[in-house]
Scaffold this active site. Structure first.
Site: not given
Length: 628
Positions: A384, A549
């Site tokens: 990611c 995040h």
């Protein structure tokens, strides 16, 4: 069986080649539009004839657009460095021609990128320290100069000769009124996603020449005419069945007004007989343009009715509109007969759309169509943007499934896309990160998902392993890089908030980030990084959980690994999904992976986990679930 395999292999190669040709033109379509606007306005037959301003269009079509195509082709092979050498080589092929050198650019641009890539592969490690920039600049300049001369002396004349042959062939078809027959090839090829390659790789160069000489060209409307697809979709609106009929009105708007022709391809894949409608419709449209002297001044891209009208010169509106209307009518009439005569079968729109996606993914490149043998699978990477949240949970969930299945010697880890190791065999990433993932690890097989937890990655890979006769299924311990010790400082009871009222997604993310700031895990700038990350790709991971995040550039804002947990019993809107639990993440190294592994395991193994989390009456309940 062998013949079928060979046929599929040829089809895949054609799709890859077609997509590559299209990929050189589509990123630069704005330049075509700019040239078309200037031409439509200021040439002698334009809306605002102006000899002085019309001079601006000449260099664009002669130099700018071919250079952009050559640069894009070189860059596709070898990034910016390949693009520079590709553009230099393209200048050589342009200099030796008196016609727009689109085809020449499509040849020498990728050739330039390929040559400089091979040079770097051979000599990069042999360059003395401190001389890298000097060697890189001179090698690109020298190689580019050589290729420019080659393009000027050899490739340019060959392209001019091919152009002459093609032009003569087209003129013969036009002179004997057979030009409509090209629709027999064009319409089926569009369904195989060669539409852009045909339009921009073949018709656009011919059309540009005709447009310069005659002020318009019908070749711009052979593939771009929205009529055949429009008529077929209208027939589905009236005579289709089930989901196909229900979705057809939306497809009509996207296709006819938005110009996205790919939207109607699944409807034909669902009933291939409909090719018998769009082929005659395309032929009738071309015939109308030929008889009434219609055409466009420049490419209509996307192929919407608005783009067609915008690129129509004075005097051609009647012919162009009639060509669209006739193509629509013919397609509608034939499609209606086919649909009314068709009985319900097992082929659904969803199946056709799945086939379409599979065809498009195969066309992306060999990495998509070349599967690693089950017996050879050793290293799987979940990737990611930052490598700290969604990929960590996805890797943990897959790792646990592999462990239970007894598959040995397979490492499942996670990382940021920019840090994918060179020996990665299979890379799993979000579909919105596809281009970056493929660029970072071209050697790997790529699997793209929309959800890191709810996906069929395990089914795909486990089936491959089981079916591979050379693959042994063992009960040995799978490679597991997740730390075994839980640090109580990562998640404190004070970091968990329950029973919160539903608010906007952005406000919920700020709240999760503020808890991390207050706990001295991160600096305040980390909250902005969390919002940036959400704009790039949603952090919703499935089963009612989102894990906001920071992005990869925010690691300097993290002081210590920590987590925050927010419970919203009525949910937070994450696009098309609803999250009831938000887990704010700040991670240094692998310190936070224990909790993420626990969460992934819990969500994967406990169907009732989301209900337990969103109905928990105390922070202690959530704390125990996450940490034990």
């Amino acid at each position: 069986m062998n013949e079928n395999a060979q046929s599929n292999g040829v089809q895949e190669k054609v799709q890859v080649f077609g997509r590559f040709l299209s990929g050189m033109v589509m990123p630069n379509i704005g330049a075509f539009i700019a040239w078309g606007i200037l031409t439509a306005l200021f040439i002698p037959t334009g809306w605002l004839p102006n000899a002085y301003l019309a001079k601006a269009s000449g260099p664009m079509v002669q130099w700018l657009i071919p250079l952009l195509i050559g640069f894009t082709g070189g860059r596709a092979i070898y990034d910016h460095r390949g693009g520079v050498v590709g553009a230099i080589a393209t200048a050589g092929v342009i200099a030796g021609a008196d016609i727009p050198m689109f085809l020449g650019a499509m040849i020498v641009g990728p050739l330039g990128g390929y040559c400089i890539k091979k040079f770097d592969d051979a000599f990069q490690e042999k360059i003395p320290a401190g001389f890298e920039m000097l060697v890189n600049n001179f090698s690109a300049g020298i190689l580019g100069a050589i290729l420019a001369v080659l393009a000027y002396v050899v490739i340019g004349p060959i392209v001019l000769a091919l152009n002459t042959v093609l032009k003569n062939a087209v003129e013969v078809l036009v002179s004997i009124n057979l030009i409509p027959l090209v629709s027999i090839i064009v319409e089926p090829a569009k369904i195989l996603f060669l539409n852009n390659a045909i339009n921009h790789g073949i018709f656009t160069p011919i059309g540009i020449q005709e447009s310069q000489n005659f002020g318009k060209s019908l070749f711009f409307l052979i593939e771009a005419n929205p009529g055949p697809g429009f008529g077929m979709l209208l027939a589905y609106c009236l005579f289709g069945k089930g989901a196909a009929k229900g979705s057809a009105p939306g497809a009509v708007i996207i296709h006819f007004l938005g110009g996205i022709h790919e939207i109607y391809f699944p409807y034909i894949l669902m009933r291939p007989k409909l090719l018998l409608a769009v082929i005659p419709a395309g032929m009738c449209g071309v015939f109308t343009l030929n008889v009434l002297n219609g055409g466009l001044i420049a490419p209509a891209s996307p192929g919407s009715i608005f783009a067609v009208l915008a690129m129509t010169p004075k005097g051609a509106y009647f012919a162009n509109i009639l060509a669209v209307v006739i193509a629509t009518a013919v397609s509608f009439a034939i499609s209606s007969v086919i649909l009314k005569a068709s009985k319900d079968d097992d082929t659904s729109l969803e199946t056709a759309q799945a086939d379409m996606k599979a065809m498009k993914s195969r066309a992306k490149g060999t990495a998509q169509s070349t599967a690693i043998k089950g017996s050879e699978i050793r290293k799987i990477i979940y990737a990611c943007d930052a490598g700290m949240g969604s990929s960590a949970m996805g890797a943990s969930a897959l790792r646990n499934k592999f462990k239970k299945a007894g598959f040995a010697n397979v490492s499942v880890t996670n990382c940021a896309i920019e840090n994918i190791p060179a020996d990665a065999q299979i890379v799993v990433s979000h579909e919105k990160l596809a281009e970056r993932a493929e660029k970072a690890s071209p050697q790997a097989e790529h699997i793209f998902v929309t959800d890191f937890l709810q996906n069929n990655v395990f089914d795909i890979l486990s089936e491959r392993i089981k079916n591979d006769s050379a693959s042994a299924i063992s009960t040995e311990e799978i490679v597991d890089d997740t730390p075994a010790v839980f640090d109580s400082n990562l998640l404190k009871l004070s970091n968990i908030k329950i029973g919160l009222d539903s608010i906007a997604k952005e406000d919920a993310i700020k709240m999760a980030g503020q808890i991390l700031v207050d706990g001295s895990y991160v600096n305040s700038g980390y909250i902005d990084a969390m919002l940036r990350r959400e704009e790039q790709v949603s952090t919703y991971i499935g089963k009612g959980v989102a894990i906001p995040h920071g992005d990869n550039d925010a690691k300097g804002e993290i002081k210590a690994s920590g987590l925050s947990v927010l419970q919203f019993p009525n949910g937070i809107n994450f696009g098309d999904e609803t999250a009831y639990i938000l887990i704010g993440i700040a991670g240094i190294g692998n310190e936070h992976l224990t909790i993420l592994s626990n969460i992934a395991t819990m969500l994967d193994e406990n169907e009732n986990a989301v209900n337990i989390l969103k109905n928990a009456k105390s922070a202690q309940e959530i704390y125990d679930l996450f940490t034990k």
